[in-house]
Design a protein around this motif. Sequence first.
Motif, mmCIF file in Angstrom:
data_model
loop_
_atom_site.group_PDB
_atom_site.id
_atom_site.type_symbol
_atom_site.label_atom_id
_atom_site.label_comp_id
_atom_site.label_asym_id
_atom_site.label_seq_id
_atom_site.Cartn_x
_atom_site.Cartn_y
_atom_site.Cartn_z
ATOM 1 N N ALA A 1 19.783 61.669 23.014
ATOM 2 C CA ALA A 1 19.782 61.580 24.479
ATOM 3 C C ALA A 1 18.693 60.635 24.973
ATOM 4 C CB ALA A 1 19.602 62.975 25.081
ATOM 5 N N ALA A 2 17.519 60.688 24.331
ATOM 6 C CA ALA A 2 16.419 59.804 24.734
ATOM 7 C C ALA A 2 16.773 58.343 24.483
ATOM 8 C CB ALA A 2 15.149 60.177 23.973
ATOM 9 N N VAL A 3 17.402 58.064 23.350
ATOM 10 C CA VAL A 3 17.818 56.685 23.066
ATOM 11 C C VAL A 3 18.853 56.237 24.085
ATOM 12 C CG1 VAL A 3 19.076 55.235 21.406
ATOM 13 C CG2 VAL A 3 17.235 56.727 20.624
ATOM 14 N N GLY A 4 19.760 57.122 24.457
ATOM 15 C CA GLY A 4 20.757 56.791 25.471
ATOM 16 C C GLY A 4 20.119 56.440 26.797
ATOM 17 N N LEU A 5 19.104 57.181 27.181
ATOM 18 C CA LEU A 5 18.398 56.878 28.433
ATOM 19 C C LEU A 5 17.571 55.603 28.312
ATOM 20 C CD1 LEU A 5 17.191 60.450 29.453
ATOM 21 C CD2 LEU A 5 19.005 59.090 30.511
ATOM 22 N N LEU A 6 17.027 55.369 27.126
ATOM 23 C CA LEU A 6 16.185 54.199 26.901
ATOM 24 C C LEU A 6 16.982 52.891 26.974
ATOM 25 C CD1 LEU A 6 13.268 53.355 26.109
ATOM 26 C CD2 LEU A 6 14.052 53.383 23.741
ATOM 27 N N VAL A 7 18.155 52.877 26.391
ATOM 28 C CA VAL A 7 18.938 51.637 26.398
ATOM 29 C C VAL A 7 19.597 51.396 27.748
ATOM 30 C CG1 VAL A 7 19.337 51.639 23.916
ATOM 31 C CG2 VAL A 7 21.001 52.713 25.400
ATOM 32 N N GLY A 8 19.778 52.446 28.504
ATOM 33 C CA GLY A 8 20.314 52.304 29.860
ATOM 34 C C GLY A 8 21.629 51.566 29.913
ATOM 35 N N GLU A 9 21.688 50.531 30.709
ATOM 36 C CA GLU A 9 22.910 49.760 30.915
ATOM 37 C C GLU A 9 23.025 48.585 29.956
ATOM 38 O OE1 GLU A 9 25.332 50.634 33.061
ATOM 39 O OE2 GLU A 9 24.143 52.420 33.489
ATOM 40 N N GLN A 10 22.028 48.359 29.124
ATOM 41 C CA GLN A 10 22.043 47.198 28.221
ATOM 42 C C GLN A 10 23.095 47.335 27.122
ATOM 43 O OE1 GLN A 10 18.050 47.155 26.794
ATOM 44 N NE2 GLN A 10 17.184 46.476 28.744
ATOM 45 N N VAL A 11 23.350 48.545 26.699
ATOM 46 C CA VAL A 11 24.302 48.798 25.614
ATOM 47 C C VAL A 11 25.306 49.834 26.119
ATOM 48 C CG1 VAL A 11 24.543 49.703 23.263
ATOM 49 C CG2 VAL A 11 22.523 48.378 23.880
ATOM 50 N N PRO A 12 26.587 49.629 25.848
ATOM 51 C CA PRO A 12 27.554 50.660 26.249
ATOM 52 C C PRO A 12 27.307 51.941 25.448
ATOM 53 C CG PRO A 12 28.653 48.874 25.083
ATOM 54 C CD PRO A 12 27.230 48.496 25.223
ATOM 55 N N PHE A 13 26.844 52.961 26.116
ATOM 56 C CA PHE A 13 26.450 54.199 25.451
ATOM 57 C C PHE A 13 26.937 55.367 26.300
ATOM 58 C CE2 PHE A 13 23.526 57.698 24.571
ATOM 59 C CZ PHE A 13 23.475 57.682 23.188
ATOM 60 N N SER A 14 27.705 56.227 25.687
ATOM 61 C CA SER A 14 28.207 57.392 26.399
ATOM 62 C C SER A 14 28.035 58.617 25.509
ATOM 63 C CB SER A 14 29.684 57.199 26.748
ATOM 64 O OG SER A 14 30.191 58.380 27.333
ATOM 65 N N LEU A 15 27.374 59.622 26.024
ATOM 66 C CA LEU A 15 27.149 60.847 25.263
ATOM 67 C C LEU A 15 27.398 62.044 26.180
ATOM 68 C CD1 LEU A 15 26.230 61.881 22.494
ATOM 69 C CD2 LEU A 15 23.915 61.927 23.384
ATOM 70 N N PRO A 16 28.687 62.395 26.355
ATOM 71 C CA PRO A 16 29.000 63.537 27.213
ATOM 72 C C PRO A 16 28.456 64.835 26.604
ATOM 73 C CG PRO A 16 30.993 62.304 26.631
ATOM 74 C CD PRO A 16 29.872 61.744 25.834
ATOM 75 N N ALA A 17 28.125 65.761 27.458
ATOM 76 C CA ALA A 17 27.543 67.033 27.008
ATOM 77 C C ALA A 17 28.502 67.795 26.096
ATOM 78 C CB ALA A 17 27.164 67.882 28.213
ATOM 79 N N SER A 18 29.794 67.719 26.383
ATOM 80 C CA SER A 18 30.757 68.446 25.548
ATOM 81 C C SER A 18 30.790 67.888 24.124
ATOM 82 C CB SER A 18 32.150 68.396 26.176
ATOM 83 O OG SER A 18 32.601 67.056 26.254
ATOM 84 N N THR A 19 30.724 66.581 24.003
ATOM 85 C CA THR A 19 30.710 65.951 22.674
ATOM 86 C C THR A 19 29.439 66.314 21.929
ATOM 87 O OG1 THR A 19 31.997 64.107 23.517
ATOM 88 C CG2 THR A 19 30.827 63.755 21.452
ATOM 89 N N LEU A 20 28.327 66.270 22.612
ATOM 90 C CA LEU A 20 27.046 66.604 21.995
ATOM 91 C C LEU A 20 27.024 68.061 21.542
ATOM 92 C CD1 LEU A 20 24.203 65.676 21.269
ATOM 93 C CD2 LEU A 20 23.489 66.320 23.576
ATOM 94 N N THR A 21 27.499 68.950 22.372
ATOM 95 C CA THR A 21 27.518 70.378 22.027
ATOM 96 C C THR A 21 28.437 70.656 20.840
ATOM 97 O OG1 THR A 21 27.111 70.913 24.346
ATOM 98 C CG2 THR A 21 27.925 72.680 22.943
ATOM 99 N N THR A 22 29.601 70.034 20.842
ATOM 100 C CA THR A 22 30.545 70.218 19.736
ATOM 101 C C THR A 22 29.957 69.695 18.428
ATOM 102 O OG1 THR A 22 32.387 69.982 21.272
ATOM 103 C CG2 THR A 22 32.876 69.717 18.930
ATOM 104 N N THR A 23 29.332 68.545 18.481
ATOM 105 C CA THR A 23 28.724 67.969 17.286
ATOM 106 C C THR A 23 27.579 68.842 16.782
ATOM 107 O OG1 THR A 23 29.303 65.759 18.062
ATOM 108 C CG2 THR A 23 27.626 65.908 16.344
#
Length: 86
Positions: free
Chosen positions: A32-54
């Motif tokens: 989640a921190a890496v997702g926030l760090l890269v912001g809009e520079q890299v296409p990054f999507s980490l929905p809560a449902s996917t994270l919880t399932t994983t």
Amino acid sequence: MGASRRRLLGHTLTQAAVVVAAGTAVGAALAAAVGLLVGEQVPFSLPASTLTTTMAAVVLVGLAGAALTLRRVTTVDPMTMLGAAR
């Protein structure tokens, strides 16, 4: 030596659950921190449902692995493990 099989399994699986859950939580927080760090520079999507399932899948696989290794340990004769065959 001296511990019942049930007690050994209970303590070891509890310890494995704590370690696997803590490791999974730290990994999820880092993702989640890496997702926030890269912001809009890299296409990054980490929905809560996917994270919880994983996270749940990782915990289940970790506990299954711990249970499989315990089966081998609990079926061995203690005297053999202590080197009585020498």
